[in-house]
Design a protein around this motif. Sequence first.
Motif, PDB file in Angstrom:
ATOM      1  N   ARG A 280       0.890  -1.231   0.055  1.00  0.00           N
ATOM      2  CA  ARG A 280       0.239   0.158   0.175  1.00  0.00           C
ATOM      3  C   ARG A 280       0.865   1.126   0.020  1.00  0.00           C
ATOM      4  N   THR A 281       1.866   1.187   0.672  1.00  0.00           N
ATOM      5  CA  THR A 281       2.779   2.357   1.019  1.00  0.00           C
ATOM      6  C   THR A 281       3.666   2.406  -0.272  1.00  0.00           C
ATOM      7  N   ALA A 284       1.280   4.188  -2.900  1.00  0.00           N
ATOM      8  CA  ALA A 284       1.024   5.679  -2.816  1.00  0.00           C
ATOM      9  C   ALA A 284       2.225   6.440  -3.071  1.00  0.00           C
ATOM     10  N   THR A 303       2.117  11.608   0.070  1.00  0.00           N
ATOM     11  CA  THR A 303       2.034   9.957   0.126  1.00  0.00           C
ATOM     12  C   THR A 303       1.332   9.514   1.123  1.00  0.00           C
ATOM     13  N   ARG A 307      -1.821   7.326   0.675  1.00  0.00           N
ATOM     14  CA  ARG A 307      -1.974   6.028   1.265  1.00  0.00           C
ATOM     15  C   ARG A 307      -3.195   5.539   1.995  1.00  0.00           C
TER      16      ARG A 307
END
Length: 315
Positions: A280-281, A284, A303, A307
Amino acid sequence: MTTILTITLNPTVDFATTAPHVLPGPKLRCSEAEFDPGGGGINVARAVRMLGGEATTLIAIGGPTGAQLLELLAFEGGSTVAIQGPGETRRSVSVIDESNGKQYRFVLPGPVWDEQDVERALVAVDRAASAGSLVVLSGSQPPGVAKDFPSILASHVDGRNARLVVDTSGPALKHLAETPREAVYLLRMNVEEAEDLAGRQLPAVADTTAFARELVSGGVAQLIVVARGTDGSVLVGGDEAWHAVPPEVEVVSAVGAGDSFVGGFALWAARGEPVEECLRTGVAAAAAAVTSEATRLCDKILTEELRSETKLTKV
């Protein structure tokens, strides 16, 4: 927290500018140039620092351009380990046509390496990689470096009880896929590279996931990530698979998106977060990077916002 070491064998000084129109023939009057340190591993380390972490970057440099690269890195801060490379450190150029927003990118090959250069790099990695560290090999290989370098590096990293993340392309990626090494923790590629390896089209998330499962089951890497552009990224590891899609953003420059993904993923992995949250990070961070000009990479605040809006689905 686990330490992060990035490796850049073929670094570059990125030269970015704009022109009212990009046309063949006449002199193009450009805006003031912006210079940034570039190359896969360098950008991964920069992304890690931008997101609030720390990373050491190991680079090979040469000539006046190499000296300029060290100055740029020193200005940004962070830890750098430099080794002597052959020839002159390369440059790359990106020009944005102001009339239509299109970006033109010109990337030079870099100096030719020989076996002694490769051996010197491996010795430097052995000295810089601590036990349990996360080692990231990202970016193109210089001319002369054998396609099996990632596999050789995997052996060295495994001997240090560290984890290896690989984001490469071309013959090196193919060789790694054909010569499984369990020491590789994560192997990342884009969907075009995955289709080339698979020998077939992977039009849907299910197709990408199925191929990634083949690679994991074949022992190519513990985790496989395939980037699908605006459709996010797929991650497969063990019996689990995840698909992460960021919210829609305005694309300003594609430079550094992949490196920002790896930086975000590596930082969360170094913090011991679950792999799906690392995914996910990374997604993002990549989305944040494409909204920035030139090679500014991923803004931390943006970010974090992206995220929270990134959709994570178990496949």
